[in-house]
Design a protein around this motif. Sequence first.
Motif, PDB file in Angstrom:
ATOM      1  N   ALA A  98      -3.245  -3.043  -4.473  1.00  0.00           N
ATOM      2  CA  ALA A  98      -3.783  -3.766  -5.627  1.00  0.00           C
ATOM      3  C   ALA A  98      -2.811  -3.705  -6.807  1.00  0.00           C
ATOM      4  O   ALA A  98      -2.658  -4.677  -7.544  1.00  0.00           O
ATOM      5  N   SER A  99      -2.151  -2.565  -6.972  1.00  0.00           N
ATOM      6  CA  SER A  99      -1.216  -2.386  -8.082  1.00  0.00           C
ATOM      7  C   SER A  99       0.133  -3.048  -7.825  1.00  0.00           C
ATOM      8  O   SER A  99       0.856  -3.364  -8.772  1.00  0.00           O
ATOM      9  N   HIS A 100       0.470  -3.206  -6.547  1.00  0.00           N
ATOM     10  CA  HIS A 100       1.775  -3.762  -6.169  1.00  0.00           C
ATOM     11  C   HIS A 100       1.563  -4.832  -5.095  1.00  0.00           C
ATOM     12  O   HIS A 100       1.736  -4.557  -3.901  1.00  0.00           O
ATOM     13  N   PRO A 101       1.225  -6.043  -5.486  1.00  0.00           N
ATOM     14  CA  PRO A 101       0.987  -7.102  -4.492  1.00  0.00           C
ATOM     15  C   PRO A 101       2.183  -7.340  -3.573  1.00  0.00           C
ATOM     16  O   PRO A 101       2.017  -7.790  -2.441  1.00  0.00           O
ATOM     17  N   TRP A 103       3.705  -5.240  -2.008  1.00  0.00           N
ATOM     18  CA  TRP A 103       3.596  -4.298  -0.892  1.00  0.00           C
ATOM     19  C   TRP A 103       2.478  -4.687   0.083  1.00  0.00           C
ATOM     20  O   TRP A 103       2.059  -3.905   0.907  1.00  0.00           O
ATOM     21  N   ARG A 104       1.996  -5.902  -0.008  1.00  0.00           N
ATOM     22  CA  ARG A 104       0.883  -6.352   0.834  1.00  0.00           C
ATOM     23  C   ARG A 104       1.145  -6.089   2.321  1.00  0.00           C
ATOM     24  O   ARG A 104       0.246  -5.709   3.054  1.00  0.00           O
ATOM     25  N   ASP A 105       2.387  -6.303   2.765  1.00  0.00           N
ATOM     26  CA  ASP A 105       2.697  -6.136   4.187  1.00  0.00           C
ATOM     27  C   ASP A 105       3.097  -4.708   4.551  1.00  0.00           C
ATOM     28  O   ASP A 105       3.326  -4.412   5.719  1.00  0.00           O
ATOM     29  N   VAL A 106       3.177  -3.835   3.572  1.00  0.00           N
ATOM     30  CA  VAL A 106       3.581  -2.451   3.848  1.00  0.00           C
ATOM     31  C   VAL A 106       2.421  -1.639   4.416  1.00  0.00           C
ATOM     32  O   VAL A 106       2.611  -0.831   5.322  1.00  0.00           O
ATOM     33  N   PHE A 107       1.213  -1.886   3.899  1.00  0.00           N
ATOM     34  CA  PHE A 107       0.039  -1.121   4.326  1.00  0.00           C
ATOM     35  C   PHE A 107      -0.968  -2.028   5.014  1.00  0.00           C
ATOM     36  O   PHE A 107      -1.354  -3.060   4.467  1.00  0.00           O
ATOM     37  N   GLU A 108      -1.384  -1.647   6.196  1.00  0.00           N
ATOM     38  CA  GLU A 108      -2.453  -2.365   6.896  1.00  0.00           C
ATOM     39  C   GLU A 108      -3.785  -1.756   6.481  1.00  0.00           C
ATOM     40  O   GLU A 108      -3.940  -0.535   6.491  1.00  0.00           O
ATOM     41  N   LEU A 109      -4.710  -2.594   6.099  1.00  0.00           N
ATOM     42  CA  LEU A 109      -6.027  -2.116   5.707  1.00  0.00           C
ATOM     43  C   LEU A 109      -7.043  -2.470   6.780  1.00  0.00           C
ATOM     44  O   LEU A 109      -6.962  -3.515   7.407  1.00  0.00           O
ATOM     45  N   ARG A 110      -7.995  -1.603   6.942  1.00  0.00           N
ATOM     46  CA  ARG A 110      -9.107  -1.840   7.854  1.00  0.00           C
ATOM     47  C   ARG A 110     -10.398  -1.742   7.073  1.00  0.00           C
ATOM     48  O   ARG A 110     -10.443  -1.163   5.994  1.00  0.00           O
ATOM     49  N   ARG A 111     -11.447  -2.277   7.654  1.00  0.00           N
ATOM     50  CA  ARG A 111     -12.750  -2.222   6.989  1.00  0.00           C
ATOM     51  C   ARG A 111     -13.152  -0.766   6.799  1.00  0.00           C
ATOM     52  O   ARG A 111     -12.982   0.071   7.683  1.00  0.00           O
ATOM     53  N   LEU A 112     -13.680  -0.466   5.617  1.00  0.00           N
ATOM     54  CA  LEU A 112     -14.149   0.884   5.339  1.00  0.00           C
ATOM     55  C   LEU A 112     -15.446   1.134   6.086  1.00  0.00           C
ATOM     56  O   LEU A 112     -16.333   0.283   6.099  1.00  0.00           O
ATOM     57  N   ARG A 113     -15.558   2.290   6.709  1.00  0.00           N
ATOM     58  CA  ARG A 113     -16.775   2.634   7.436  1.00  0.00           C
ATOM     59  C   ARG A 113     -17.874   3.137   6.534  1.00  0.00           C
ATOM     60  O   ARG A 113     -19.031   3.021   6.840  1.00  0.00           O
ATOM     61  N   ASP A 114     -17.496   3.746   5.435  1.00  0.00           N
ATOM     62  CA  ASP A 114     -18.508   4.231   4.499  1.00  0.00           C
ATOM     63  C   ASP A 114     -18.130   3.772   3.108  1.00  0.00           C
ATOM     64  O   ASP A 114     -17.091   3.195   2.891  1.00  0.00           O
ATOM     65  N   GLY A 115     -19.013   4.009   2.204  1.00  0.00           N
ATOM     66  CA  GLY A 115     -18.785   3.554   0.845  1.00  0.00           C
ATOM     67  C   GLY A 115     -19.648   2.337   0.556  1.00  0.00           C
ATOM     68  O   GLY A 115     -20.177   1.691   1.448  1.00  0.00           O
ATOM     69  N   ASP A 116     -19.753   2.036  -0.670  1.00  0.00           N
ATOM     70  CA  ASP A 116     -20.570   0.921  -1.130  1.00  0.00           C
ATOM     71  C   ASP A 116     -19.799  -0.379  -0.937  1.00  0.00           C
ATOM     72  O   ASP A 116     -18.707  -0.537  -1.470  1.00  0.00           O
ATOM     73  N   PRO A 117     -20.344  -1.341  -0.173  1.00  0.00           N
ATOM     74  CA  PRO A 117     -19.617  -2.590   0.037  1.00  0.00           C
ATOM     75  C   PRO A 117     -19.412  -3.381  -1.250  1.00  0.00           C
ATOM     76  O   PRO A 117     -18.593  -4.272  -1.308  1.00  0.00           O
TER      77      PRO A 117
END
Length: 131
Positions: A98-101, A103-117
């Motif tokens: 979010a702070s460094h757009p 770097w979008r391809d540097v980190f793969e994100l997956r859906r969070l299993r917990d936490g408030d959607p």
Amino acid sequence: MYRQAELPLELGEREWERDVEVAEPTLDERFEDFHAEHPWVYQALARLTARWVAAGGGRIGVKALFEQLRWLAPEAADGEPFPLNNNFTSRYARLLRASHPEWRDVFELRRLRDGDPEVRQSELDGIDQVK
């Protein structure tokens, strides 16, 4: 002479507290607290990521950066205790992206299993991947 009746005041196992539930802080809340108390962790992860990208690195996992940060802990922590929780890696990856757009391809994100959607971190860029 008048004598007042005594009331039984023994509550046993604190019955009056038994029905009260104490909400445990969510992972997002614990992360926000940790991040506020240890801003140097984010700054160090951002520096490590910038060095990785500048050296021509492709994708990297935040957990790999965490391990390097643990290795560098005496220098990075400025003498404070080093409580780096692996449960926070997904939150740091989202914060870094979010702070460094760029770097979008540097980190793969997956859906969070917990936490408030509804929490902003789980919806930063609409990534909905599960392995």
